[in-house]
Design an enzyme around this catalytic site. Sequence first.
Site, PDB file in Angstrom:
ATOM      1  N   HIS A  62      -1.167   0.544   3.085  1.00  0.00           N
ATOM      2  CA  HIS A  62      -0.954   1.118   4.413  1.00  0.00           C
ATOM      3  C   HIS A  62       0.422   1.755   4.600  1.00  0.00           C
ATOM      4  O   HIS A  62       0.525   2.882   5.078  1.00  0.00           O
ATOM      5  CB  HIS A  62      -1.187   0.074   5.516  1.00  0.00           C
ATOM      6  N   SER A 109      -8.887  -0.981   2.646  1.00  0.00           N
ATOM      7  CA  SER A 109      -8.657  -1.258   4.056  1.00  0.00           C
ATOM      8  C   SER A 109      -8.514   0.068   4.798  1.00  0.00           C
ATOM      9  O   SER A 109      -7.766   0.944   4.360  1.00  0.00           O
ATOM     10  CB  SER A 109      -7.391  -2.100   4.242  1.00  0.00           C
ATOM     11  N   GLU A 134      -6.255   6.697   7.779  1.00  0.00           N
ATOM     12  CA  GLU A 134      -6.051   6.573   6.341  1.00  0.00           C
ATOM     13  C   GLU A 134      -6.910   5.452   5.795  1.00  0.00           C
ATOM     14  O   GLU A 134      -7.403   4.610   6.538  1.00  0.00           O
ATOM     15  CB  GLU A 134      -4.570   6.331   6.024  1.00  0.00           C
TER      16      GLU A 134
END
Length: 213
Positions: A62, A109, A134
């Site tokens: 992330h 994720s 994303e």
Amino acid sequence: MEHKSLSLDSIEFKFEDDKPGTFSGFASVFGGTDSYGDTILPGAYKKTIKKRDRPVVLRWNHWGPIIGKWTKMEETEQGLYVEGELTPGHSVAGDVYASMKHGAISGLSIGYRPIQTRELGDGKRELKEIELVEISIVETPADLNAQIGDVKSAIDQAESLKEVEACLRDAGGFSRTDATALVARIKSLVRGEREPEQSTAEIAGIFQQFKLP
């Protein structure tokens, strides 16, 4: 922005041996209630895939660098199917790919903003429409110090209390209740203008109090 992880062990996932650095699988699946109390409904990704101002980026954890690109993304009956390609010659991408093939990395994720939701009570909700920002390849923090580092990074980049709570749930596996409580405690430390070292130590104590991994 909120995050939602999916273990590679729980989905169909494969590598293209004739194309090193490429892989495919599901970044999200429909049905069932996840550990956050959320259920993603079919159709949640249709608009975000068709109408975009910028591409969905492929990141590491992330907040890490962009390590490749998504070459295909579509919603199927099962969920959000993706095909990705890691950047050749990128040092982080190479390490990530090796860890993925070795099975040492936990999964994918999505980073997203909920557009249409329905609250079901008891901390549960249905996600009817999602805006994808994303999709990351992620690892699971191995110890308390790693989790605190992720929490500090999340707080630095979050733009609202809700985003902080979402990052806490993703980084440390917090429930909604624990995330809300921890954010409230952190806010009280900040308002008290404690020294950074003291604040970090107290945050670590809060983790231990909640008996979280």
